[in-house]
Scaffold this motif. Structure first.
Motif, mmCIF file in Angstrom:
data_model
loop_
_atom_site.group_PDB
_atom_site.id
_atom_site.type_symbol
_atom_site.label_atom_id
_atom_site.label_comp_id
_atom_site.label_asym_id
_atom_site.label_seq_id
_atom_site.Cartn_x
_atom_site.Cartn_y
_atom_site.Cartn_z
ATOM 1 N N ALA A 199 0.821 -1.214 0.000
ATOM 2 C CA ALA A 199 0.000 0.000 0.000
ATOM 3 C C ALA A 199 0.859 1.270 0.000
ATOM 4 C CB ALA A 199 -0.926 -0.008 1.217
ATOM 5 N N HIS A 200 2.060 1.174 0.565
ATOM 6 C CA HIS A 200 2.941 2.337 0.648
ATOM 7 C C HIS A 200 4.002 2.351 -0.449
ATOM 8 C CE1 HIS A 200 1.765 4.198 4.520
ATOM 9 N NE2 HIS A 200 1.421 2.980 4.880
ATOM 10 N N GLY A 201 4.033 1.318 -1.279
ATOM 11 C CA GLY A 201 5.102 1.231 -2.264
ATOM 12 C C GLY A 201 6.458 1.081 -1.591
ATOM 13 N N ALA A 202 6.456 0.378 -0.461
ATOM 14 C CA ALA A 202 7.674 0.190 0.333
ATOM 15 C C ALA A 202 7.965 -1.302 0.438
ATOM 16 C CB ALA A 202 7.490 0.791 1.721
ATOM 17 N N SER A 203 9.101 -1.639 1.038
ATOM 18 C CA SER A 203 9.434 -3.039 1.272
ATOM 19 C C SER A 203 8.925 -3.467 2.642
ATOM 20 C CB SER A 203 10.944 -3.255 1.210
ATOM 21 O OG SER A 203 11.573 -2.660 2.328
ATOM 22 N N PRO A 204 8.691 -4.765 2.856
ATOM 23 C CA PRO A 204 8.294 -5.228 4.191
ATOM 24 C C PRO A 204 9.301 -4.823 5.267
ATOM 25 C CG PRO A 204 7.868 -6.949 2.576
ATOM 26 C CD PRO A 204 8.636 -5.870 1.866
ATOM 27 N N ALA A 205 10.597 -4.852 4.939
ATOM 28 C CA ALA A 205 11.615 -4.451 5.919
ATOM 29 C C ALA A 205 11.432 -2.989 6.307
ATOM 30 C CB ALA A 205 13.016 -4.679 5.355
ATOM 31 N N GLN A 206 11.160 -2.144 5.337
ATOM 32 C CA GLN A 206 10.970 -0.721 5.637
ATOM 33 C C GLN A 206 9.763 -0.503 6.540
ATOM 34 O OE1 GLN A 206 10.932 0.677 1.533
ATOM 35 N NE2 GLN A 206 12.892 1.726 1.850
ATOM 36 N N VAL A 207 8.717 -1.279 6.330
ATOM 37 C CA VAL A 207 7.522 -1.158 7.171
ATOM 38 C C VAL A 207 7.844 -1.555 8.608
ATOM 39 C CG1 VAL A 207 5.230 -2.138 7.631
ATOM 40 C CG2 VAL A 207 5.863 -1.451 5.304
ATOM 41 N N ALA A 208 8.549 -2.679 8.787
ATOM 42 C CA ALA A 208 8.889 -3.138 10.135
ATOM 43 C C ALA A 208 9.798 -2.127 10.846
ATOM 44 C CB ALA A 208 9.567 -4.500 10.072
ATOM 45 N N LEU A 209 10.744 -1.568 10.117
ATOM 46 C CA LEU A 209 11.648 -0.578 10.715
ATOM 47 C C LEU A 209 10.904 0.715 11.045
ATOM 48 C CD1 LEU A 209 14.781 -1.148 8.454
ATOM 49 C CD2 LEU A 209 14.472 -1.898 10.826
ATOM 50 N N ALA A 210 10.030 1.147 10.143
ATOM 51 C CA ALA A 210 9.253 2.367 10.393
ATOM 52 C C ALA A 210 8.358 2.207 11.617
ATOM 53 C CB ALA A 210 8.415 2.708 9.156
ATOM 54 N N TRP A 211 7.819 1.005 11.799
ATOM 55 C CA TRP A 211 6.989 0.716 12.976
ATOM 56 C C TRP A 211 7.777 0.955 14.256
ATOM 57 C CZ3 TRP A 211 7.863 -3.279 16.540
ATOM 58 C CH2 TRP A 211 6.836 -3.499 17.466
ATOM 59 N N SER A 212 9.027 0.504 14.294
ATOM 60 C CA SER A 212 9.880 0.733 15.465
ATOM 61 C C SER A 212 10.246 2.211 15.616
ATOM 62 C CB SER A 212 11.161 -0.095 15.368
ATOM 63 O OG SER A 212 10.935 -1.440 15.736
ATOM 64 N N LEU A 213 10.632 2.822 14.508
ATOM 65 C CA LEU A 213 11.075 4.217 14.551
ATOM 66 C C LEU A 213 9.955 5.146 15.016
ATOM 67 C CD1 LEU A 213 13.166 4.220 11.260
ATOM 68 C CD2 LEU A 213 14.088 4.538 13.572
ATOM 69 N N GLN A 214 8.723 4.864 14.573
ATOM 70 C CA GLN A 214 7.604 5.729 14.958
ATOM 71 C C GLN A 214 7.266 5.616 16.442
ATOM 72 O OE1 GLN A 214 5.420 5.654 10.689
ATOM 73 N NE2 GLN A 214 4.032 6.094 12.378
ATOM 74 N N GLN A 215 7.754 4.573 17.073
ATOM 75 C CA GLN A 215 7.547 4.433 18.520
ATOM 76 C C GLN A 215 8.705 5.022 19.321
ATOM 77 O OE1 GLN A 215 5.447 0.575 19.699
ATOM 78 N NE2 GLN A 215 6.295 0.073 17.694
ATOM 79 N N GLY A 216 9.675 5.594 18.592
ATOM 80 C CA GLY A 216 10.776 6.254 19.268
ATOM 81 C C GLY A 216 11.980 5.377 19.524
ATOM 82 N N TYR A 217 11.957 4.135 19.036
ATOM 83 C CA TYR A 217 13.114 3.259 19.207
ATOM 84 C C TYR A 217 14.187 3.594 18.173
ATOM 85 C CZ TYR A 217 9.242 0.319 21.025
ATOM 86 O OH TYR A 217 8.124 -0.144 21.665
#
Length: 267
Positions: A199-217
């Motif tokens: 849906a974002h035109g991104a890779s699964p790895a980018q989604v998993a990393l963004a999930w962590s980054l958006q939580q401040g990790y």
């Protein structure tokens, strides 16, 4: 509070020329945070890549970790001096206790106070911990004060969200670094992660990393492939919606990857 660059280059399991090439590629691509450890056996390779990169030392953030065998009295300082020799650096930016002493044979206060002395001596700019449970964090806070704990580096990814520990760390104001943020690739084959990525035109790895980054990790993924290194770094630019974050939160299933026999009793 120490500034920890949010996306770092992990070097776990990278040895010799493979480690040199990965770190060199990462620095060329724009990584400025490199994470190594005594136990990885690659500090010299990491140091060589840094030396050959041409990147100014004050632009880099280098983390290493003190291994369990070096937690005894006098060994923390001595082992960090050895690490600096391997890395060919005068100091590192952050030194972590890699794991609590197995079976708590050595008190947290003893080795953390020695690590704080290493900071006072200028061997490291900041100190922190890794794989610390809530109980270990309480001991660490009592020993050196919460303001001295730059981060707790722990396994966090969509399949192991470590919520009790995360909640406690947030209450105390302790920053978290998520290691194995892709769970050795297990996260990448999750249908929900793949759906969000498409849906974002991104890779699964980018989604998993963004999930962590958006939580401040902070995250420290590793790769030997230049294209993956570049994609991981670009994950910082991906913004997930609240619905995306909620969908990923639902993937929690306590699927721990790093759990050696000497690991503490997890929260």
């Amino acid at each position: 509070m120490t500034f920890l660059p949010p996306v770092g280059l992990g070097t776990f399991r990278l040895k010799d020329q493979v480690a040199i090439d990965a770190v060199r590629s990462g620095l060329e691509l724009g990584y400025r945070h490199v994470d190594t450890a005594q136990a990885y056996g690659n500090e010299a390779a990491v140091g060589q890549a840094i030396a050959e990169s041409g990147v100014a030392r004050d632009e880099l953030f280098v983390t290493t970790k003190v291994w369990t065998e070096n937690l005894g009295r006098g060994r923390v300082l001595a082992s960090l001096q050895e690490s600096l020799q391997h890395l060919a650096l005068q100091r590192v930016d952050l030194t972590l206790i890699h794991w609590p002493s197995p079976h708590d044979e050595i008190p947290v206060a003893q080795y953390l106070e020695e690590l704080l002395e290493a900071k006072r001596q200028g061997l490291t700019s900041a100190i922190g911990v890794s794989n610390f449970t809530i109980a270990h964090l309480r001991e660490a806070i009592a020993a050196v004060g919460v303001e001295e704990i730059a981060t707790n580096q722990v396994e966090i990814h969509p399949l192991l969200q470590n919520r009790k520990l995360v909640d406690f760390a947030r209450q105390q104001g302790i920053h978290l670094t998520a290691y194995m943020p892709l769970a050795y690739g297990k996260v990448l084959v999750e249908p929900e992660i793949q759906r969000i990525a498409a849906a974002h035109g991104a890779s699964p790895a980018q989604v998993a990393l963004a999930w962590s980054l958006q939580q401040g990790y902070a995250v420290i993924p590793s790769s030997t492939k230049r294209e993956n290194l570049a994609a991981n770094l670009a994950a910082a630019d991906l913004r997930l919606s609240d619905a995306d974050m909620a969908a990923i939160a639902a993937l929690e299933r306590a699927e721990r990857v790093a759990n050696p026999g000497f690991a503490p009793r997890w929260d």
